[in-house]
Write an enzyme that holds these catalytic residues in place. Structure first.
Site, PDB file in Angstrom:
ATOM      1  CE  LYS A 134      15.985  30.490  16.802  1.00 58.24           C
ATOM      2  NZ  LYS A 134      14.553  30.536  17.035  1.00 58.24           N
ATOM      3  CE  LYS A 214      18.096  32.552  25.510  1.00 56.70           C
ATOM      4  NZ  LYS A 214      17.079  32.806  24.498  1.00 56.70           N
ATOM      5  CE  LYS A 217      12.933  24.546  25.417  1.00 54.54           C
ATOM      6  NZ  LYS A 217      11.707  24.917  24.711  1.00 54.54           N
TER       7      LYS A 217
HETATM    8  P1  TYM Z   1      10.714  30.059  23.989  1.00 53.25           P
HETATM    9  O1  TYM Z   1       9.967  28.817  23.636  1.00 53.25           O
HETATM   10  O2  TYM Z   1      12.121  30.165  23.499  1.00 53.25           O
HETATM   11  O3  TYM Z   1      10.741  30.272  25.558  1.00 53.25           O
HETATM   12  C1  TYM Z   1       9.578  30.271  26.355  1.00 53.25           C
HETATM   13  C2  TYM Z   1       9.687  31.333  27.443  1.00 53.25           C
HETATM   14  O4  TYM Z   1      10.830  31.082  28.277  1.00 53.25           O
HETATM   15  C3  TYM Z   1      11.613  32.268  28.377  1.00 53.25           C
HETATM   16  N1  TYM Z   1      13.028  31.877  28.508  1.00 53.25           N
HETATM   17  C4  TYM Z   1      13.858  32.339  29.447  1.00 53.25           C
HETATM   18  N2  TYM Z   1      13.671  33.209  30.466  1.00 53.25           N
HETATM   19  C5  TYM Z   1      14.734  33.466  31.268  1.00 53.25           C
HETATM   20  N3  TYM Z   1      15.959  32.888  31.114  1.00 53.25           N
HETATM   21  C6  TYM Z   1      16.183  32.008  30.123  1.00 53.25           C
HETATM   22  N4  TYM Z   1      17.383  31.428  29.991  1.00 53.25           N
HETATM   23  C7  TYM Z   1      15.109  31.697  29.222  1.00 53.25           C
HETATM   24  N5  TYM Z   1      14.982  30.891  28.142  1.00 53.25           N
HETATM   25  C8  TYM Z   1      13.708  31.014  27.717  1.00 53.25           C
HETATM   26  C9  TYM Z   1      11.362  33.014  27.077  1.00 53.25           C
HETATM   27  O5  TYM Z   1      11.655  34.395  27.200  1.00 53.25           O
HETATM   28  C10 TYM Z   1       9.884  32.743  26.869  1.00 53.25           C
HETATM   29  O6  TYM Z   1       9.107  33.670  27.593  1.00 53.25           O
HETATM   30  N6  TYM Z   1       9.013  33.394  20.677  1.00 53.25           N
HETATM   31  C11 TYM Z   1       8.704  32.738  21.927  1.00 53.25           C
HETATM   32  C12 TYM Z   1       7.385  31.985  21.923  1.00 53.25           C
HETATM   33  C13 TYM Z   1       6.168  32.774  21.533  1.00 53.25           C
HETATM   34  C14 TYM Z   1       5.513  33.755  22.310  1.00 53.25           C
HETATM   35  C15 TYM Z   1       4.345  34.132  21.575  1.00 53.25           C
HETATM   36  C16 TYM Z   1       5.782  34.350  23.537  1.00 53.25           C
HETATM   37  C17 TYM Z   1       5.444  32.589  20.398  1.00 53.25           C
HETATM   38  N7  TYM Z   1       4.350  33.404  20.406  1.00 53.25           N
HETATM   39  C18 TYM Z   1       3.472  35.094  22.037  1.00 53.25           C
HETATM   40  C19 TYM Z   1       4.896  35.336  24.009  1.00 53.25           C
HETATM   41  C20 TYM Z   1       3.744  35.680  23.253  1.00 53.25           C
HETATM   42  C21 TYM Z   1       9.808  31.742  22.221  1.00 53.25           C
HETATM   43  O7  TYM Z   1      10.475  31.271  21.350  1.00 53.25           O
HETATM   44  O8  TYM Z   1       9.871  31.348  23.527  1.00 53.25           O
END
Ligand code: TYM
Length: 355
Positions: A134, A214, A217
């Site tokens: 990022k 990957k 969005k």
């Molecule tokens: P975020 O919002 O980017 O994504 C949410 C969840 O979806 C999973 N994910 C994927 N898994 C497989 N293939 C993909 N292409 C893919 N894209 C997204 C992510 O691994 C995630 O599990 N930092 C985190 C949010 C967060 C969080 C937390 C997670 C904030 N606090 C505490 C666990 C515990 C995030 O940005 O996820």
């Protein structure tokens, strides 16, 4: 950072236990309200969130404080939160078996995050892959929130003393930091936090329609979980297949084709075997194959779209669910913060006079 964290697959949560077993374990995870949820989120994490509800005490958070680390439209954030809650419920979260809440409603989370920044190794934060992606070349001018992002994530987990975190593979490095912070805190101030472990699915990294990176969005290479049929068909037309198969009569290589991998998520065994055979024999073309997958996706996702429509018609119900989740998370968060304040020696006006 010290090696890879222990990783568990949640397909068999009964085997994936600590000494205590599932009982006594708490699951927590989060997702950002940064746009419609896609099939990568679903197969990488959310499907697991739903499965785990039967085995564990589960808390799921819509992490709006994380979402404000990148440019966003303030006027649109509340509806993004509401729409995400609808998608998660449509995807199988059951408010009777889990707690769904909005991160910013729990002020103890940023409070704990501040305390954790004081023990967070700066070098670890600067080495985080997502931060480097990022920040790009601009790491000097980038906002400090992006750097501290994984500390806030650790606070999300530790405030609830959760020990299992269902996520996609891209979050494993962040979870390792949560483990480091729990360990450092415990060593400095006494045993307080369990060390959280990631729970991964088989589809821990769903590749986007570009066939390379990957699904996400921000890359626009995704299929939305609630996309209408026409959008799914249009999006699937853009999907990349085997780059070496240039003409219909060339035999294809399903083992390198991302569309073929996606069939494993949406199509039955018979269809997968048939596509495998016909693709190798050039009996099915890429376009035809993509349209077959699109129809299977549409059918698979239809019940979720229906549930989402029902929920959208009852906005009061969504607010009730989020308020109940907030109250439950808040109770635990207050307990944890009282303990943390005591342990790290913060002034407490109401503390009994021990002199
Ligand atoms: P975020 O919002 O980017 O994504 C949410 C969840 O979806 C999973 N994910 C994927 N898994 C497989 N293939 C993909 N292409 C893919 N894209 C997204 C992510 O691994 C995630 O599990 N930092 C985190 C949010 C967060 C969080 C937390 C997670 C904030 N606090 C505490 C666990 C515990 C995030 O940005 O996820």
């Amino acid at each position: 950072m010290s090696g890879q964290p222990p990783v568990e697959t949640a397909e068999a949560p009964r085997e994936a236990t600590t000494d205590e077993g599932p009982r006594g374990s708490r699951v927590m995870s989060g997702i950002q309200p940064t746009g419609a949820i896609h099939i990568g989120n679903y197969f990488g994490a959310i499907q697991n969130w739903a499965r785990l509800q039967d085995e564990y005490e589960c808390f799921y958070s819509i992490v709006d404080l994380h979402a404000v680390t990148v440019p966003y439209e303030p006027g649109e954030l509340p509806s993004a939160v509401e729409e995400l809650a609808i998608s998660l419920l449509a995807a199988g979260l059951d408010p009777d078996r889990c707690r769904l809440f909005v991160q910013s409603e729990i002020p103890e989370i940023p409070e704990l995050a501040w305390i954790l920044t004081t023990i967070a190794p700066l070098g670890n934060l600067q080495r985080m892959t997502q931060f480097k992606d990022k920040a790009g070349e601009e790491s000097e001018s980038v906002n400090a929130g992006l750097l501290m992002y994984p500390v806030l994530q650790a606070a999300d987990i530790l405030i609830l003393k959760a020990d299992r975190v269902p996520v996609g593979e891209d979050q494993v490095q962040h979870l390792e930091l949560s483990r480091v912070l729990a360990r450092r805190f415990n060593n400095a101030f006494g045993e307080t936090f369990p060390e959280p472990r990631p729970l991964l699915t088989r589809s821990r990294r769903v590749i986007g329609l570009d066939g390379r990176s990957k699904m996400s969005k921000s890359k626009g290479n995704h299929v939305g979980l609630l996309d209408p049929p026409e959008t799914i068909r249009e999006r699937m037309k853009t999907a990349f297949t085997d780059p070496q198969r240039k003409r219909r009569e060339d035999p294809g290589r399903p083992w390198v084709c991302n569309v073929f991998s996606l069939h494993h998520l949406f199509s039955d065994e018979g269809t997968i075997a048939r596509v495998d055979r016909e693709c190798r024999a050039a009996e099915i073309g890429c376009f035809e194959d993509k349209m077959l997958l699109a129809e299977n996706m549409i059918e698979y996702l239809a019940p979720m779209r229906e549930r989402a429509d029902e929920l959208r018609a009852r906005p009061g119900r969504i607010r009730e669910i989020l308020a109940a989740g907030r109250d439950a998370a808040s109770e635990l968060a207050r307990e944890t913060m009282n303990e943390v304040r005591e342990r790290i020696g913060l002034w407490q006006a109401n503390r009994p006079d021990t002199a």
